[in-house]
Design an enzyme around this catalytic site. Structure first.
Site, PDB file in Angstrom:
ATOM      1  CB  ALA A  66      -0.909   0.001   1.225  1.00 24.33           C
ATOM      2  N   GLY A 112      -0.559  -5.244   1.063  1.00 22.49           N
ATOM      3  CA  GLY A 112      -1.856  -5.154   0.395  1.00 22.49           C
ATOM      4  C   GLY A 112      -1.874  -5.799  -0.968  1.00 22.49           C
ATOM      5  CD  GLU A 115      -3.627  -7.531   3.519  1.00 23.09           C
ATOM      6  OE1 GLU A 115      -4.165  -7.791   4.611  1.00 23.09           O
ATOM      7  OE2 GLU A 115      -3.236  -6.392   3.205  1.00 23.09           O
ATOM      8  CD  GLU A 135       1.003  -6.099   5.801  1.00 23.90           C
ATOM      9  OE1 GLU A 135       0.213  -5.994   4.851  1.00 23.90           O
ATOM     10  OE2 GLU A 135       1.723  -7.107   5.987  1.00 23.90           O
TER      11      GLU A 135
END
Length: 260
Positions: A66, A112, A115, A135
């Site tokens: 992200a 992300g 994900e 993360e």
């Protein structure tokens, strides 16, 4: 649809989506997530779209995480809202789409990005791909379903190892542990993804959608997956596609499904 960060094209029933932020290694920002949310709805509404092929621009990254600069100053409430909105409008929406989403992982799939790939129904990776959820190295945890989907795909032990160490794994290891379905040379990635979609396109569309719902039920709280399967199985008997499929089987010919 006016898209800034995603290239979109429909060919032969396939909606090709390419996240196009090469200078940022295709990192997810607010605009990209908003466009993905629109495209999930769009794909579901288009009768001429039977499947979605999702990839990243270039050969370095699928999505390398992200865009941290956009939320570095958030507080707890803002962070929770960020995760909740993304989950509902993009990640869960992809997973529950009636149209199959195929991720062609053409490089880094981190945070992300991984994900996003895990929300897709099938994942193919190029040989150079690296996958991980880093993360905790930022003082965070995955917020777009990573803890849940990774655990479902690879098991609790491997998921904890990947998340707690923030390490990356190779495409070959990802295939070994069940995180990706196939690993292919970079130049063959999109061709192989299309070949998978073409196999799906030969099947009954309503049955494909029913199968997605039934498989998804296996990991949902409060839902009996066996009951969901029984219900979806029964519903298939009322479709013209079942009549066509069973008729073609007995007549030893190829079925011509209409999606009704």
């Amino acid at each position: 649809m006016n898209l800034k960060n995603i290239l979109s094209e429909i060919r032969d029933g396939i909606l090709y989506l390419t996240i196009n932020r090469q200078e940022k290694l295709n990192a997810l920002n607010k605009t990209t997530l908003a466009e993905l949310a629109e495209l999930v709805i769009y794909a579901g509404q288009q009768a001429d779209v039977s499947a979605v092929l999702l990839t990243g621009a270039g050969e370095k990254a699928f999505v390398a995480g992200a865009d941290i600069s956009e939320f570095a100053g958030y507080n707890a409430a803002e962070g929770e809202e960020l995760a909740r909105n993304g989950q509902e409008s993009v990640f869960n929406a992809i997973e529950h789409s009636s149209k199959p989403w195929i991720a062609a992982i053409n490089g880094f799939a981190l945070g992300g990005g991984l994900e996003l790939a895990m929300a897709c129904h099938i994942r193919l990776a190029s040989e150079n791909a690296k996958l991980g959820l880093p993360e905790v190295s930022l003082g965070l945890i995955p917020g777009y379903g990573g803890t849940q989907r990774l655990t479902a795909l690879v098991g609790k032990g491997k998921a904890l190892e990947m998340i707690l160490t923030a390490g990356m794994i190779t495409a070959a290891e990802a295939e070994k542990v069940g995180l990706v379905n196939q690993v292919v040379p970079q130049k063959e990635l999109l061709t192989r993804a299309v070949s998978v979609i073409q196999l799906i396109q030969k099947r009954a569309p309503l049955a494909v959608a029913a199968a997605i719902r039934a498989v998804n039920a296996a990991g949902e709280d409060g839902i009996n997956g066996f009951e969901m399967e029984i219900t979806e199985f029964g519903r298939c008997f009322d479709t013209a596609d079942f009549k066509e499929g069973s008729g073609a089987f007995t007549e030893k010919r190829q079925p011509e499904f209409k999606g009704n």
